[in-house]
Design an enzyme around this catalytic site. Structure first.
Site, mmCIF file in Angstrom:
data_model
loop_
_atom_site.group_PDB
_atom_site.id
_atom_site.type_symbol
_atom_site.label_atom_id
_atom_site.label_comp_id
_atom_site.label_asym_id
_atom_site.label_seq_id
_atom_site.Cartn_x
_atom_site.Cartn_y
_atom_site.Cartn_z
ATOM 1 N N ASP A 10 38.458 63.331 31.171
ATOM 2 C CA ASP A 10 38.043 61.956 31.423
ATOM 3 C C ASP A 10 38.627 61.081 30.320
ATOM 4 O OD1 ASP A 10 36.625 59.533 31.484
ATOM 5 O OD2 ASP A 10 34.756 60.507 32.097
ATOM 6 N N VAL A 33 39.523 54.356 36.903
ATOM 7 C CA VAL A 33 39.616 54.375 35.447
ATOM 8 C C VAL A 33 39.021 53.087 34.864
ATOM 9 C CG1 VAL A 33 41.252 54.298 33.523
ATOM 10 C CG2 VAL A 33 41.675 55.829 35.439
ATOM 11 N N ASP A 34 39.350 51.969 35.489
ATOM 12 C CA ASP A 34 38.899 50.661 35.027
ATOM 13 C C ASP A 34 37.362 50.608 34.961
ATOM 14 O OD1 ASP A 34 39.288 48.073 34.256
ATOM 15 O OD2 ASP A 34 39.889 47.317 36.221
ATOM 16 N N VAL A 127 43.499 54.345 43.594
ATOM 17 C CA VAL A 127 43.311 53.333 44.636
ATOM 18 C C VAL A 127 44.648 52.700 45.043
ATOM 19 C CG1 VAL A 127 42.240 51.079 45.096
ATOM 20 C CG2 VAL A 127 40.960 52.840 43.907
#
Ligand code: ADP
Length: 186
Positions: A10, A33-34, A127
């Site tokens: 992570d 991630v954002d 995404v």
């Protein structure tokens, strides 16, 4: 010489100087991630992003560019936000160049800050739909090619892959690049 390493994990848990965020051009948060970076890093990161929008980046951060903020409560000093391109087969060449630019610009910004260690996620491979193997090839080849410049001052560039499948894909692509490099020396 900059060491390139791959880990499964992570990105918000990495103890490095700079972690790269796969942001969107609003800089005001998103998923993947954002979302994880803003959740774990706390509100300070978003506050700085808002200030960037209110000043230099009023229209948002363009695709392929990078900008740094505090890392808030993350175990890092800075977050380098970069905006990957959305995958689109019809515009492959331009967009692949923009993806490479994300890595180059993030490394440049990190090196300017004085970072010695930088962690990247697989930008655009979530995404934004970039096929993972190709995203890995662009990511690794761009970082290798950036090596001799100011980026050469970095001790480690770490790719943090989410899940075993992503890790294996990066590892295979990396082995291919390394063996090409060895053949090139013969
Ligand atoms: P983009 O919008 O640029 O495609 P995403 O955040 O959707 O960015 O996904 C980029 C990559 O990061 C994907 O491969 C996704 O699986 C991975 N990812 C998602 N969360 C994390 C995380 N916490 N740490 C590392 N990688 C992550």
């Amino acid at each position: 010489m900059t060491r390139i390493t791959l880990v499964e994990g992570d990105i918000t848990e990495q103890q490095v100087d700079a972690v790269v965020n796969a942001a969107n051009s609003s800089l005001l948060g998103g998923g993947g991630v954002d979302g994880a970076i803003h959740r774990r890093g706390g509100p300070q990161i978003l506050e700085e992003c808002r200030r960037l929008r209110a000043s230099h980046w009023g229209r948002g951060l363009p695709t392929g560019q990078a900008v740094a903020t505090t890392a808030g409560q993350l175990p890092a000093r800075w977050v380098v936000h970069t905006v990957g391109p959305v995958y689109r087969e019809e515009e492959y060449d331009e967009r692949a160049e923009l993806l490479a630019s994300c890595y180059r610009e993030s490394l440049r910004v990190a090196a300017e800050l004085g970072a010695r260690t930088v962690a990247f996620p697989a930008v655009s491979a979530g995404v934004y739909g970039w096929p993972l193997e190709d995203a890995a090839r662009i990511a690794l080849a761009t970082v290798v090619a950036a090596g001799p410049g100011p980026v050469g001052e970095l001790a480690e560039v770490r790719f943090v892959l989410f899940g075993a499948a992503a890790y294996r894909t990066f590892e295979q692509v990396w082995q291919g690049i390394e063996s090409e490099g060895r053949e090139g020396q013969d």
